[in-house]
Design a protein around this motif. Structure first.
Motif, mmCIF file in Angstrom:
data_model
loop_
_atom_site.group_PDB
_atom_site.id
_atom_site.type_symbol
_atom_site.label_atom_id
_atom_site.label_comp_id
_atom_site.label_asym_id
_atom_site.label_seq_id
_atom_site.Cartn_x
_atom_site.Cartn_y
_atom_site.Cartn_z
ATOM 1 N N GLN A 54 0.814 -1.215 0.000
ATOM 2 C CA GLN A 54 0.000 0.000 0.000
ATOM 3 C C GLN A 54 0.851 1.271 0.000
ATOM 4 O O GLN A 54 0.605 2.191 -0.785
ATOM 5 N N ALA A 55 1.864 1.346 0.861
ATOM 6 C CA ALA A 55 2.701 2.550 0.922
ATOM 7 C C ALA A 55 3.441 2.762 -0.393
ATOM 8 O O ALA A 55 3.556 3.892 -0.884
ATOM 9 N N LEU A 56 3.930 1.678 -0.969
ATOM 10 C CA LEU A 56 4.641 1.764 -2.243
ATOM 11 C C LEU A 56 3.704 2.232 -3.352
ATOM 12 O O LEU A 56 4.059 3.111 -4.154
ATOM 13 N N GLU A 57 2.506 1.679 -3.397
ATOM 14 C CA GLU A 57 1.565 2.050 -4.457
ATOM 15 C C GLU A 57 1.066 3.483 -4.287
ATOM 16 O O GLU A 57 0.837 4.194 -5.272
ATOM 17 N N GLN A 58 0.926 3.933 -3.047
ATOM 18 C CA GLN A 58 0.552 5.330 -2.817
ATOM 19 C C GLN A 58 1.668 6.269 -3.263
ATOM 20 O O GLN A 58 1.406 7.325 -3.857
ATOM 21 N N ALA A 59 2.911 5.890 -2.985
ATOM 22 C CA ALA A 59 4.046 6.708 -3.424
ATOM 23 C C ALA A 59 4.119 6.753 -4.947
ATOM 24 O O ALA A 59 4.426 7.800 -5.537
ATOM 25 N N ALA A 60 3.831 5.623 -5.591
ATOM 26 C CA ALA A 60 3.838 5.587 -7.055
ATOM 27 C C ALA A 60 2.730 6.466 -7.622
ATOM 28 O O ALA A 60 2.936 7.195 -8.602
ATOM 29 N N HIS A 61 1.549 6.413 -7.017
ATOM 30 C CA HIS A 61 0.438 7.245 -7.487
ATOM 31 C C HIS A 61 0.805 8.721 -7.383
ATOM 32 O O HIS A 61 0.551 9.508 -8.309
ATOM 33 N N ALA A 62 1.429 9.109 -6.271
ATOM 34 C CA ALA A 62 1.833 10.507 -6.096
ATOM 35 C C ALA A 62 2.891 10.899 -7.122
ATOM 36 O O ALA A 62 2.837 11.986 -7.707
ATOM 37 N N TYR A 63 3.848 10.010 -7.370
ATOM 38 C CA TYR A 63 4.925 10.307 -8.325
ATOM 39 C C TYR A 63 4.381 10.476 -9.738
ATOM 40 O O TYR A 63 4.698 11.453 -10.427
ATOM 41 N N SER A 116 1.385 11.151 -10.613
ATOM 42 C CA SER A 116 0.418 12.248 -10.678
ATOM 43 C C SER A 116 1.097 13.593 -10.898
ATOM 44 O O SER A 116 0.437 14.563 -11.273
ATOM 45 N N GLN A 117 2.396 13.672 -10.668
ATOM 46 C CA GLN A 117 3.104 14.946 -10.811
ATOM 47 C C GLN A 117 3.015 15.506 -12.226
ATOM 48 O O GLN A 117 3.169 16.709 -12.433
ATOM 49 N N GLN A 118 2.765 14.640 -13.206
ATOM 50 C CA GLN A 118 2.741 15.118 -14.586
ATOM 51 C C GLN A 118 1.454 15.864 -14.924
ATOM 52 O O GLN A 118 1.342 16.459 -15.994
ATOM 53 N N TYR A 119 0.479 15.829 -14.017
ATOM 54 C CA TYR A 119 -0.763 16.548 -14.269
ATOM 55 C C TYR A 119 -0.607 18.018 -13.917
ATOM 56 O O TYR A 119 0.138 18.391 -13.021
ATOM 57 N N ASP A 120 -1.364 18.851 -14.612
ATOM 58 C CA ASP A 120 -1.287 20.293 -14.385
ATOM 59 C C ASP A 120 -2.049 20.735 -13.141
ATOM 60 O O ASP A 120 -1.817 21.812 -12.620
ATOM 61 N N ASN A 121 -2.979 19.913 -12.686
ATOM 62 C CA ASN A 121 -3.755 20.316 -11.516
ATOM 63 C C ASN A 121 -4.205 19.086 -10.743
ATOM 64 O O ASN A 121 -4.183 17.962 -11.248
ATOM 65 N N GLN A 122 -4.601 19.299 -9.505
ATOM 66 C CA GLN A 122 -4.970 18.203 -8.624
ATOM 67 C C GLN A 122 -6.238 17.496 -9.079
ATOM 68 O O GLN A 122 -6.408 16.301 -8.871
ATOM 69 N N ILE A 123 -7.158 18.236 -9.700
ATOM 70 C CA ILE A 123 -8.405 17.609 -10.164
ATOM 71 C C ILE A 123 -8.094 16.558 -11.219
ATOM 72 O O ILE A 123 -8.600 15.435 -11.183
ATOM 73 N N ALA A 124 -7.216 16.913 -12.168
ATOM 74 C CA ALA A 124 -6.838 15.951 -13.203
ATOM 75 C C ALA A 124 -6.104 14.761 -12.603
ATOM 76 O O ALA A 124 -6.296 13.618 -13.024
ATOM 77 N N THR A 138 10.036 12.459 -19.927
ATOM 78 C CA THR A 138 9.103 13.150 -20.830
ATOM 79 C C THR A 138 7.664 12.817 -20.441
ATOM 80 O O THR A 138 6.903 12.270 -21.247
ATOM 81 N N PRO A 139 7.254 13.111 -19.209
ATOM 82 C CA PRO A 139 5.916 12.709 -18.754
ATOM 83 C C PRO A 139 4.790 13.324 -19.569
ATOM 84 O O PRO A 139 3.682 12.787 -19.598
ATOM 85 N N GLU A 140 5.076 14.433 -20.250
ATOM 86 C CA GLU A 140 4.033 15.064 -21.060
ATOM 87 C C GLU A 140 3.608 14.190 -22.238
ATOM 88 O O GLU A 140 2.544 14.408 -22.831
ATOM 89 N N HIS A 141 4.412 13.187 -22.582
ATOM 90 C CA HIS A 141 4.079 12.291 -23.694
ATOM 91 C C HIS A 141 3.428 10.986 -23.228
ATOM 92 O O HIS A 141 3.106 10.127 -24.051
ATOM 93 N N GLY A 157 9.540 9.270 -3.632
ATOM 94 C CA GLY A 157 9.218 10.493 -2.914
ATOM 95 C C GLY A 157 10.301 11.555 -2.962
ATOM 96 O O GLY A 157 10.100 12.670 -2.457
ATOM 97 N N ASP A 158 11.437 11.250 -3.575
ATOM 98 C CA ASP A 158 12.569 12.176 -3.592
ATOM 99 C C ASP A 158 12.449 13.110 -4.801
ATOM 100 O O ASP A 158 13.130 12.947 -5.816
ATOM 101 N N THR A 159 11.610 14.120 -4.681
ATOM 102 C CA THR A 159 11.319 15.000 -5.824
ATOM 103 C C THR A 159 12.518 15.856 -6.223
ATOM 104 O O THR A 159 12.685 16.181 -7.404
ATOM 105 N N LEU A 160 13.352 16.237 -5.257
ATOM 106 C CA LEU A 160 14.530 17.046 -5.587
ATOM 107 C C LEU A 160 15.497 16.250 -6.455
ATOM 108 O O LEU A 160 15.996 16.748 -7.477
ATOM 109 N N TRP A 161 15.763 15.002 -6.059
ATOM 110 C CA TRP A 161 16.653 14.167 -6.873
ATOM 111 C C TRP A 161 16.059 13.961 -8.262
ATOM 112 O O TRP A 161 16.774 14.012 -9.267
#
Length: 372
Positions: A68-77, A79-87, A204-207, A270-274
């Motif tokens: 569960q923790a791993l899959e939640q971290a993956a979902h958050a990672y 999801s970063q390619q979206y322009d907004n939280q609703i999307a 290239t998450p936009e693709h 979860g390491d967004t800076l890296w």
């Protein structure tokens, strides 16, 4: 009891498995260079991997629990390619798996059981990661091929297949198909299942097709091996319809991903800076290698194509490609010859190896400077 001495070592129906990069030990055993002398550019793995921290020792004493923790971290990672939280809320929860290879090996059997159809009609790239084709072949499915240059046309017309596999960007050809074309095809071909392998998409998450709500007839594979440089963890993710996810979850069985691998993958995701720095660094590494190759090959007719993870040379004939591969190897540089094609794939070197490669390339390439 049957006599094991009379049983063949593998099923007579099985073909030889595909070859891959990363076979450094084999190259060392066959050559005259020590391990320290080799430059291994045979994979598309990030040469500057995520820095692995000290691992809590108790993780090695516990059986893996749920992911569960791993899959939640993956979902958050992802999801970063979206322009907004609703999307971002439209991104389905991924299923953590022990590397994309597990899915590639398992899914032909899973889908056969789910559909009760044999054989299934497959459309696969003529040149691409051959594990896909190899494992569909093992279950006697019917396979047709397409070429990169025909893909956009195929996707804009009715797709005559039960399953279509798209490697995006393609490994090793580097061909990148617009996500909107793939999504359009899925929406207009509801009876075709689209498997989209996005192992090299992180820079290239936009693709990515994940920028939209996934159609029910689409499966997306993602990996930690390439961008994060953590191929040894054997962690990947599947995005798909809940019904398919349920079937795959059952096939995973208990304890599919080691406890330490789960923990490390969660930290890396979860390491967004890296991650931000890694995207910049990979592009810099690509540009440096690209400039070096373009300079050394400026008088040749070789074609050079690039992703943020590797560069592919089209040498026009398989014979020329194999000869050049052997010359690289003779100098202690392991690259990837794509069997029965004119293609060579060259991974990105780190700074030290780039300097060594720059020194050796004139010797390696000059005999082919006028090749055509």
């Amino acid at each position: 009891m049957f006599d094991l001495d009379k049983v063949p070592l593998q099923s007579p129906s099985l073909q030889s498995p595909p070859l891959h990069g990363g076979r450094l030990q084999q190259a060392i055993a066959a050559g005259s260079h020590s391990k320290a002398d080799w430059i291994d550019l045979s994979t598309g793995i990030n040469p500057d991997p995520w820095p692995v921290p000290q691992i809590p020792t108790e993780l090695f004493h516990r059986l893996p629990e749920n992911n569960q923790a791993l899959e939640q971290a993956a979902h958050a990672y992802y999801s970063q390619q979206y322009d907004n939280q609703i999307a971002a809320q439209h991104l389905c929860q991924p299923l953590a798996i022990p590397g994309s290879q597990w899915f590639i090996q398992q899914f032909p059997q899973t889908l056969q059981a789910l559909t009760q159809k044999q054989p299934l009609n497959l459309l696969l790239p003529a040149i691409g990661f051959k594990e896909h084709e190899y494992w569909w072949q093992q279950y006697q499915h019917s396979i047709s091929h397409y070429h990169d240059c025909d893909l956009d046309t195929l996707l804009s017309n009715p797709v005559a297949a039960d399953v279509m596999v798209i490697i995006n960007p393609n490994n090793p050809t580097t061909w990148l198909t617009p996500a909107k074309n793939i999504l359009h095809a899925a929406h207009h071909n509801p009876d075709t299942l689209f498997i989209v392998d996005e192992a090299f998409m992180d820079t290239t998450p936009e693709h990515s097709v994940l920028i939209n709500t996934l159609p029910a007839n689409m499966i997306v594979l993602r990996s930690l091996g390439k961008f994060f440089g953590l191929a040894g963890l054997r962690v990947g993710f599947v995005f798909c319809h809940p019904t398919l996810k349920s079937w795959l979850s059952h096939d995973l069985g208990p304890w599919p991903i080691a406890t330490a691998s789960q923990w490390l993958a969660t930290q890396a995701l979860g390491d967004t800076l890296w991650q931000a720095n890694a995207r910049k660094r990979l592009k810099q590494r690509r540009n440096s290698l690209l400039l070096l190759l373009e300079e050394q090959l400026k008088n040749s007719s070789f074609e050079i194509c690039a992703t943020d993870y590797f560069i592919t040379l089209n040498c026009h004939t398989a014979h020329q490609a194999h000869n050049l591969f052997e010359r690289f190897k003779a100098c202690g540089v392991l690259i990837r010859y794509i069997e029965n094609t004119p293609l060579l794939r060259i991974g990105l070197p780190n700074q030290r190896d780039l300097a060594r490669l720059a020194e050796w390339l004139p010797t390696i390439l000059r005999p082919n400077a006028s090749a055509s």
